[in-house]
Design an enzyme around this catalytic site. Sequence first.
Site, short mmCIF file in Angstrom:
data_model
loop_
_atom_site.label_atom_id
_atom_site.label_comp_id
_atom_site.label_asym_id
_atom_site.label_seq_id
_atom_site.Cartn_x
_atom_site.Cartn_y
_atom_site.Cartn_z
N SER A 48 -1.73 -16.19 -6.45
CA SER A 48 -2.00 -14.76 -6.52
C SER A 48 -0.87 -14.15 -7.34
O SER A 48 0.20 -14.74 -7.47
CB SER A 48 -2.00 -14.16 -5.11
OG SER A 48 -1.91 -12.75 -5.13
N TYR A 53 1.21 -12.81 3.46
CA TYR A 53 0.46 -13.22 2.28
C TYR A 53 1.38 -13.48 1.10
O TYR A 53 1.26 -14.51 0.41
CB TYR A 53 -0.56 -12.14 1.93
CG TYR A 53 -1.51 -12.50 0.82
CD1 TYR A 53 -2.58 -13.36 1.06
CD2 TYR A 53 -1.35 -11.99 -0.46
CE1 TYR A 53 -3.46 -13.71 0.05
CE2 TYR A 53 -2.23 -12.33 -1.48
CZ TYR A 53 -3.27 -13.18 -1.22
OH TYR A 53 -4.14 -13.53 -2.23
#
Length: 254
Positions: free
Chosen positions: A146, A159
């Site tokens: 990501s 995350y």
Amino acid sequence: MNGAGEQDRPVALVTGGGGDIGRAIALRLGRMSKAVAIVDIDEQAAALTASLVQANGCEARAVRADVANPEQIAHLVDAIEDAFGPIGIFANNAGIEGVVAPLHEYPEDVFDRVMQVNVKGVFIGLKYVLARMIPRGWGAIVNTASTSAIRGRAGLSGYVASKHAVLGLTRTAALEVAETRIRVNAVLPGPVESRMIRELDDQAGRASHGFRRAGATRYGQPQNIADVVAFLASREAEHVNGAAWVVDAGITAG
């Protein structure tokens, strides 16, 4: 597997294949693969993806598994290779978002689960697929990280930490196979229209720290990510190893 034909039309394995990005990856890899195995903890979502891949003319199989469970992953890798042949492409894509909360309020059990799926799951996938690829000396692995692997995001400590770890695992694995024809790269999506982003947006609207502060100007589409994964898995990217491919329309450029 020692025939050129098997490398031209390899077997692909996609984890998290029941989600929006995973489904797009499976469909895209179906255009260049002999067969696609779709793994997800949501059996119905995986089965839907498999049916769509089959409808496009590629053999497919849905498998329910928890990517953080070594026994399940070891078994499914064996089963896929027994059914279809050697895995030549591995989209190591499964992941979860956790919650949006300031770090000092972030639930420890949620943090643990995010790390279990997003980090241990990626590690386990690499471990068991590389154990098959290394003796053959070829293959392509693409880990889904990501843009959170290269920047911070307020409210997303679990995350962000997990995706930084995915990038570290990618680079480590790439160095370990650098003298073979195996390549390990990472794709780093920015915000993509998906269930995950909708959930994060919803949480951010109810939190003092949230995803909306990440600077996103427009969302990408799952197909944008799938196209880059397909390139990294292809022979056109045979000299690309250990790379972090950002796909975010320039959001992180400024």
